[in-house]
Design an enzyme around this catalytic site. Structure first.
Site, short mmCIF file in Angstrom:
data_model
loop_
_atom_site.label_atom_id
_atom_site.label_comp_id
_atom_site.label_asym_id
_atom_site.label_seq_id
_atom_site.Cartn_x
_atom_site.Cartn_y
_atom_site.Cartn_z
N LYS A 1 0.93 -0.97 0.68
CA LYS A 1 -0.31 -0.01 0.52
C LYS A 1 0.41 1.25 -0.28
O LYS A 1 1.93 2.01 1.24
CB LYS A 1 -1.10 -0.16 1.52
CG LYS A 1 -2.10 1.11 1.20
CD LYS A 1 -2.45 1.31 3.25
CE LYS A 1 -3.75 1.94 2.60
NZ LYS A 1 -4.75 2.55 3.60
N ARG B 1 -10.66 9.61 1.48
CA ARG B 1 -10.73 10.08 3.23
C ARG B 1 -11.60 10.94 2.41
O ARG B 1 -12.33 11.26 4.03
CB ARG B 1 -9.21 10.78 2.50
CG ARG B 1 -8.55 9.52 2.93
CD ARG B 1 -6.65 10.49 2.95
NE ARG B 1 -5.73 9.39 2.50
CZ ARG B 1 -4.46 9.73 2.60
NH1 ARG B 1 -4.29 11.50 2.33
NH2 ARG B 1 -3.48 8.77 2.99
N LYS C 1 0.69 9.99 5.51
CA LYS C 1 0.74 8.64 6.16
C LYS C 1 2.40 7.92 6.07
O LYS C 1 2.83 6.93 5.41
CB LYS C 1 -0.28 7.75 6.03
CG LYS C 1 -1.30 8.11 6.37
CD LYS C 1 -2.47 7.08 5.71
CE LYS C 1 -3.73 8.00 6.60
NZ LYS C 1 -5.51 7.17 6.50
N LYS D 1 -2.03 -1.15 -3.34
CA LYS D 1 -2.69 -0.10 -3.51
C LYS D 1 -1.45 0.63 -3.81
O LYS D 1 -1.11 0.74 -3.14
CB LYS D 1 -3.79 0.11 -2.43
CG LYS D 1 -4.49 0.74 -2.01
CD LYS D 1 -5.52 0.90 -0.94
CE LYS D 1 -6.13 2.05 -1.08
NZ LYS D 1 -7.38 2.15 0.35
N SER E 1 -9.78 5.47 -5.46
CA SER E 1 -10.95 5.96 -5.53
C SER E 1 -10.19 7.54 -6.35
O SER E 1 -11.45 8.12 -7.28
CB SER E 1 -11.41 7.29 -4.29
OG SER E 1 -9.96 7.51 -3.82
N TYR F 1 -14.85 0.30 -7.64
CA TYR F 1 -15.87 0.87 -7.26
C TYR F 1 -17.10 1.20 -8.87
O TYR F 1 -17.80 1.10 -8.81
CB TYR F 1 -16.00 2.38 -6.60
CG TYR F 1 -15.71 3.08 -5.60
CD1 TYR F 1 -16.06 2.73 -4.60
CD2 TYR F 1 -14.00 3.07 -6.15
CE1 TYR F 1 -14.93 3.14 -3.88
CE2 TYR F 1 -13.46 3.30 -5.00
CZ TYR F 1 -13.65 3.02 -3.90
OH TYR F 1 -13.03 3.46 -2.44
#
Length: 334
Positions: free
Chosen positions: A202, A212, A225, A256, A282, A321
């Site tokens: 990731k 988010r 992060k 990811k 996303s 999605y």
């Protein structure tokens, strides 16, 4: 040995492209509804959906609407649905205790979907960011995201989700040692058949922005992060992480984001020959949707082409999605 190709005109590579029938017969990779996992966002309330402006066509759903979505997915033969919770700022805390509550919205949704559609495989997310007042995947102490205390919390999350009826756990936090700890806890608590799909590689990516927004983490996040998610410039490290997570008890691994990291998907598949998944995140979804809505791209065609690229890269499945729309197109093409 590299294959030899006869010279032109004995070899005309266009021959196998000349008709639809020949193209179908010679196609190397195919997308199937069996490759799809549909991520959905759930929230408290009743009979309500909230649009997510940065993700056109995606909504947050109350529990009853999530059950309806699971029934829709089952009717389309999508094999799995993945649950992500939206948590308001006033429900977030330093201790993140809601994360392992049996009555949080994720665990309520797991039970409700299992009651309504028992055949549907349910995947979950394991990370503290939806519950953390700081917006991070782990506990923050003196400005640092701490590893071992976070792993203890992730184990409690995992057990709560398994007891609610989850089939697949998705640790997405990138803490060291969490797969071994979660697998040991599952075994000791009798959850022998609960699978772990580890977010192994990731990356610290800018493609997560709309997600988010969807889970309410944008306003909460302090800092970045980068100390626990992977550096986008690293590939060899990803293979070390795959090897580690498999040795600790992961059943499947995740890369990811997806499309910007297809090389990592291919390398993982070739090196380890295990089930490899990718998350078409996303930001990838939002880019394609925005371009389609502006008339710059054919939305259906780029959706299907983007999903096929994961199969060509060696992926066994895709979190996307686009799952319901893709499933409908695949059904119509059958």
């Amino acid at each position: 040995m590299k294959p030899t190709v006869a010279p032109f005109p004995a070899t005309r590579l266009r021959r196998l492209r000349s008709t639809d029938a020949l193209r179908r017969l010679s196609r190397q990779h195919r997308l199937s509804v069996d490759d799809l996992i549909w991520p959905i966002f759930v929230m408290d309330g009743t009979d309500t959906e909230e649009a997510i402006p940065s993700m056109p066509g995606v909504t947050r759903k109350t529990l009853d609407r999530a059950v309806a979505a699971a029934k829709e997915a089952h009717a389309l033969r999508i094999p799995a649905i993945c649950i992500f919770p939206y948590t308001s700022m006033d429900a977030r805390t330093e201790d993140c205790a809601l994360a392992w509550s049996p009555d949080n919205i994720s665990n309520q949704t797991i039970r409700a979907i299992k009651d309504a559609v028992p055949e549907m495989a349910i995947m979950t997310d394991i990370a503290l960011d939806p519950y953390n007042i700081n917006g991070h995947d782990g506990f923050v102490e003196d400005g640092q995201i701490v590893n071992d205390r976070t792993v203890e919390a992730l184990v409690k999350m995992a057990i709560a989700q398994a007891e609610a009826g989850a089939d697949i756990l998705g640790p997405s936090d990138m803490m060291d040692g969490r797969i071994a700890a979660i697998r040991a806890a599952l075994e000791s608590n009798g959850h022998h058949n609960v699978a772990i799909l580890s977010y192994t590689a990731k990356y610290a990516s800018a493609f997560y922005g709309p997600f988010r927004d969807a889970v309410g983490a944008s306003a909460a996040l302090t800092g970045d992060k980068n100390t626990y998610q992977m550096d986008p410039g690293n590939a060899d490290e990803a293979m070390r992480l795959v090897e580690r997570d498999l040795s600790e008890g992961a059943d499947m691994i995740m890369v990811k984001p997806g499309m910007p990291y297809l090389d990592i998907c291919r390398a993982a598949k070739e090196m380890f020959s295990v089930p490899v998944f990718a998350y078409q995140v996303s930001g990838e979804y939002a880019m394609l949707q925005a371009a389609a809505q502006n008339g710059w791209l054919d939305g259906d065609k780029v959706m299907m082409e983007s999903l096929l690229s994961f199969k060509r890269a060696g992926c066994d499945g895709i979190l996307t999605y686009f799952a319901p729309a893709a499933a409908r197109m695949l059904r119509n093409m059958a």
